[in-house]
Scaffold this active site. Structure first.
Site, short mmCIF file in Angstrom:
data_model
loop_
_atom_site.label_atom_id
_atom_site.label_comp_id
_atom_site.label_asym_id
_atom_site.label_seq_id
_atom_site.Cartn_x
_atom_site.Cartn_y
_atom_site.Cartn_z
N HIS A 424 0.87 -1.18 0.00
CA HIS A 424 0.00 0.00 0.00
C HIS A 424 0.91 1.23 0.00
O HIS A 424 1.58 1.53 0.99
CB HIS A 424 -0.90 0.01 1.23
CG HIS A 424 -1.95 -1.06 1.20
ND1 HIS A 424 -2.50 -1.59 2.36
CD2 HIS A 424 -2.54 -1.71 0.16
CE1 HIS A 424 -3.40 -2.51 2.02
NE2 HIS A 424 -3.43 -2.60 0.69
N GLU A 427 1.27 4.04 2.83
CA GLU A 427 1.63 3.62 4.19
C GLU A 427 3.14 3.61 4.33
O GLU A 427 3.78 2.57 4.39
CB GLU A 427 1.00 2.26 4.49
CG GLU A 427 -0.53 2.32 4.44
CD GLU A 427 -1.19 0.95 4.54
OE1 GLU A 427 -0.46 -0.06 4.65
OE2 GLU A 427 -2.43 0.89 4.50
N HIS A 520 2.77 -2.68 7.14
CA HIS A 520 1.70 -1.77 6.72
C HIS A 520 1.60 -0.59 7.68
O HIS A 520 2.32 -0.50 8.67
CB HIS A 520 0.36 -2.52 6.70
CG HIS A 520 0.19 -3.45 5.55
ND1 HIS A 520 -0.71 -3.23 4.53
CD2 HIS A 520 0.83 -4.61 5.25
CE1 HIS A 520 -0.63 -4.22 3.66
NE2 HIS A 520 0.30 -5.07 4.07
N GLU A 592 0.90 -3.88 11.43
CA GLU A 592 0.23 -2.59 11.30
C GLU A 592 0.90 -1.59 12.24
O GLU A 592 0.87 -1.76 13.45
CB GLU A 592 -1.26 -2.71 11.64
CG GLU A 592 -2.04 -3.66 10.74
CD GLU A 592 -2.40 -3.01 9.42
OE1 GLU A 592 -2.07 -1.82 9.23
OE2 GLU A 592 -3.02 -3.69 8.58
#
Length: 823
Positions: A424, A427, A520, A592
């Site tokens: 992504h 990010e 991420h 994350e």
């Protein structure tokens, strides 16, 4: 030095490469001119060597337009640095200036030994995909041909603030500006050169759009004009429009991910012509997520060029009156949300940048990898390769990090660890965690050396370079979220993911992969946490939770085990962690990292800095050593702790439901998926299906198919055709009735029917089908009723007394008993 030899060579020896190419081209009929018309390769190579246009040729198997010299000089990021072996060759040749004047010595296709001897050999062919090398400069980023790109190189310094940067504390009286738009304001910046909705990626080139770069910012009317000058046409920038609605107030519209109409979260842009004593207000008007960390104290990032140049200060958190709220401009489609904040710039006439998070561009990565390639120690155990080319032709790099093994058996015994980031593109947190990991694993630390001794690390530092370059938040140039397509078979549309999965598949055939982790960023939850997969194999029960718990213990002020989740949802089947888990990697995770900060320990209520994220890369290495420690004490303790945590969670769940449960028995048989909540709160997006260009083709085919069906349903022309169609349907119904009766066990009943029924295919009434269709319908009804009578009698005998099937109720219009119709 050797005048006789020099004269002889000049007279008799042509350039070997020229001679070879001459004969080669003539053989295949591509060159029919005289030999003297061939250009001299030495002169040609000299021109290439001194022309920056050739040094940054960004073509990928196609002719690319030459970029103007000014652009090329700015795009030329690093000089060519030669290896020590090449330096020795050059020094040896320099010993004799006469030898350098020979045409065949000036050819770049020939190599010479170190002893000045005239013993040339051909250079080895270059690989199809170039490996990062110190012998040539890096390829400049390739952009879609629709994108305008300014010629300035944007660079930011790394800096860690000396004091913690605390969250913004809402006062409750923050202003909620009314969105007025360009009707009541003045457009001071608008990016027109972006693909329209419904279009798709076609081609790319270095420098993006051809032609002269337009000046999009307004023209200042004089030194007293205090209008801000906006710009975002650089790597990772994505501002679409700026509207001035008051003297120091601006409304900003972000550009969506290219070839989509959504995914507005990441922002990164530049402002110039600032005033120090004024309070500016910026409002982003088209964010899409209803929840954001800006509601709980997250601040935007500011970078001052003057501060960086004079005080060595980099990105820092700034902003007051921060408010995240729903946009009042409802256009009947998806709702938009606004982020507003106020700020005072530190200097007059400064160049400043705003960003959602610390940017980390494709050029930043290439600079870092070049430093690794130039490091004589790191390059011994870090092999840089090209995994594939992206849609735009940008290199997707693959790093293989391990210490050389003494024996083949020792090499085969090493387990693998696979790490990736930036699938992504918006990010950028993942890149900073990855940089921290690489800094440590490539260092001379004893722990790093031990990890390189026992593991083979496969590292993919930037999986979606195209998205990073153009400033996308979530998608590639296919207009799709790559982290929903790891099962794809579309190699041409999703090359980065296809090649990653197949690389890991081959790796699994060679050795065990102990860990897979994809880095991420998260925009709605604070702290750092992992998403994993829940193993139902009781042999490995809770094992996939051990690594996250260990990481939590090693970084207690950053990592939250409570925020981890291990439930596999159907909508996440195409993600990297689920696909790799199903391929056989037990410890498969998505890491994350928040865009905000920590709510834990000593870092409570403070923003994460670059150094915080880089330190997490070190903690990943530290946790790997704990996880693989031959002394399994830590592993066993963590398993016992996990069982106790799970026992408490089960008690809590059943207590909420008002039920009692005895956990002394087989409590471990309870499904963890019934206990654990889903990851629906994650930064997720459903798969949009095929890439944009294939989706458009599929839509066209669907429309054509519908039109074709409509044509087939066109009404018949004549009465005769309508009668034939009618008779066909009648006979199909008759045949269907016969088949149904046979399957139901009515063969004996059928034998009792009249002869014309048993031989219906040869019966005398069939030829009449074109003469009297109404008569055929009566016959069909007669035969159907005969079958129905038999069926009714069988059902009636099988029903209890009082539940007999009443034929007069089922067929109320009949006045004659069904049995009488048999004869």
């Amino acid at each position: 030095m050797f005048p006789a030899l020099e004269t002889h060579l000049k007279q008799t020896i042509p350039d070997p490469y020229e001679d070879f190419m001459y004969r080669h081209l003539q053989y295949y009929g591509y060159f029919k001119a005289q030999r003297g018309s061939l250009p001299n390769s030495a002169t040609h190579q000299h021109v290439r060597k001194n022309n920056p246009q050739y040094l940054l040729n960004g073509s990928l198997g196609e002719k690319d337009d030459l970029i103007p010299d000014t652009l090329q000089k700015e795009k030329l990021l690093w000089p060519i640095s030669l290896s020590s072996a090449v330096h020795r060759q050059i020094e040896a040749i320099n010993r004799d200036s006469h030898m350098l004047s020979l045409p065949h010595l000036r050819s770049r296709q020939l190599l010479y030994d170190e002893l000045d001897e005239v013993n040339p050999r051909l250079r080895e062919p270059q690989e199809l995909f170039s490996i990062l090398s110190t012998k040539r400069p890096l390829q400049a980023p390739r952009w879609p041909i629709e994108c305008e790109v300014i010629k300035e190189n944007i660079h930011h310094i790394e800096w860690a603030p000396p004091q913690p940067e605390y969250f913004y504390q809402p006062k409750g009286n923050e202003k909620v500006p009314e969105i007025v738009g360009e009707k009541k304001g003045t457009v001071v910046y608008q990016l027109d050169s972006v693909p329209t909705e419904g279009s798709y990626f076609t081609s790319s080139r270095v420098g993006g759009k051809r032609g002269i770069i337009k000046e999009l910012a307004v023209t200042l009317q004089g030194p007293e004009d205090n209008t801000l000058l906006f710009e975002s046409r650089f790597e990772s920038g994505n501002l679409q429009k700026a509207v001035r609605v008051d003297t120091y107030e601006y409304e900003l519209t972000l550009r969506t991910d290219l070839y989509t109409n959504k995914h507005t979260q990441w922002f990164y842009f530049r402002v110039q012509n600032t005033r120090r004593d004024a309070t500016y207000r910026f409002t982003i008007v088209n964010l899409l997520k209803p929840k954001s960390l800006y509601t709980v104290g997250m601040k935007p990032l500011l970078y001052s060029q003057l501060d960086a140049n004079t005080r060595n200060i980099g990105w820092r958190r700034e902003g007051n009156e921060i408010k995240y709220y729903k946009n009042n401009m409802d256009d009947g489609q998806q709702p938009f949300y606004c982020l507003t904040w106020t700020i005072q710039f530190p200097y007059d006439q400064d160049t400043c940048f705003f960003a959602h998070f610390y940017p980390y561009t494709y050029t930043d990565l290439q600079c870092y990898l070049l430093s690794v390639a130039n490091n004589p120690i790191q390059s011994q155990f870090c092999k840089l390769q090209t995994l594939c080319r992206s849609l735009a032709g940008n290199t997707v790099y693959l790093l293989t990090i391990t210490n050389p093994s003494q024996t083949p058996q020792e090499a085969a015994a090493k387990k693998a660890v696979v790490l990736s980031a930036r699938v992504h593109p918006g990010e950028s947190n993942g890149s900073w965690v990855m940089k921290g990991f690489l800094d440590f694993i490539l260092s001379n630390s004893p722990d790093a050396q031990l990890l390189r001794d026992i593991f083979v690390f496969k590292v993919l530092p930037m999986l979606n370079p195209d998205g990073v370059i153009v400033g996308n938040y979530r998608c590639s140039l296919a207009g799709r979220d790559l982290n929903r397509h790891y099962k794809t078979i579309l190699k041409e549309s999703f090359p980065c993911i296809w090649y990653t999965r197949n690389m890991i598949k081959r790796l699994l055939e060679e050795r065990e992969v102990l860990l897979y982790c994809d880095f991420h960023g998260h925009s709605r939850k604070n702290n750092i946490f992992l998403y994993g997969c829940n193993n139902n194999n009781r042999k490995y029960w809770l094992h996939e939770r051990v690594f996250p718990l260990m990481l939590c213990k090693n970084a207690p002020d950053k990592f939250s085990f409570h925020s981890c989740n291990f439930k596999v949802q159907k909508c996440k089947e195409g993600t990297g962690r689920v696909v790799m888990w199903r391929m056989g990697i037990l410890n498969s995770y998505t890491m994350e990292s928040t865009f905000g900060g920590s709510t834990l320990g000593n870092k409570r209520d403070t923003h994460f800095t670059i150094e915080d994220l880089k330190s997490l890369g070190y903690h990943v290495c530290d946790t790997l050593l704990d996880f693989c420690d031959p002394d399994q004490t830590k592993f066993t303790q963590c398993l016992a702790e996990l069982k106790e945590l799970l026992r408490q969670e089960i008690h809590k769940k059943f207590h909420e439901l008002g039920q009692d449960v005895d956990l002394e028995g087989s409590w471990s048989d309870i499904s963890l998926s019934d206990i654990e909540s889903s990851t629906s709160g994650s930064d997720s997006s459903l798969s949009d299906g095929l890439p944009v260009h294939l989706a458009n083709i599929a839509d066209e085919l669907t429309q054509k198919k519908k039109m074709f069906k409509k044509k087939k349903k066109k009404s018949l022309q004549t009465r005769k055709q309508r009668n034939e169609q009618y008779q066909k349907k009648l006979m199909q119904k008759l045949k269907l009735t016969e088949d149904t009766s046979e399957k139901a066990g009515f063969a004996s009943t059928l034998q009792k029917q009249p002869t014309f029924f048993k031989n219906s295919e040869n019966s005398s009434f069939l030829p009449m089908k074109n003469e009297n269709p109404r008569l055929n319908e009566v016959v069909f009804l007669f035969l159907t009723l005969c079958h129905t009578d038999s069926l009714t009698s069988r059902i009636s005998t099988s029903l209890p007394q009082g539940d007999k099937c009443n034929s007069h109720l089922r067929y109320p219009n009949l006045t004659v008993p069904l049995g009488a119709r048999k004869h």
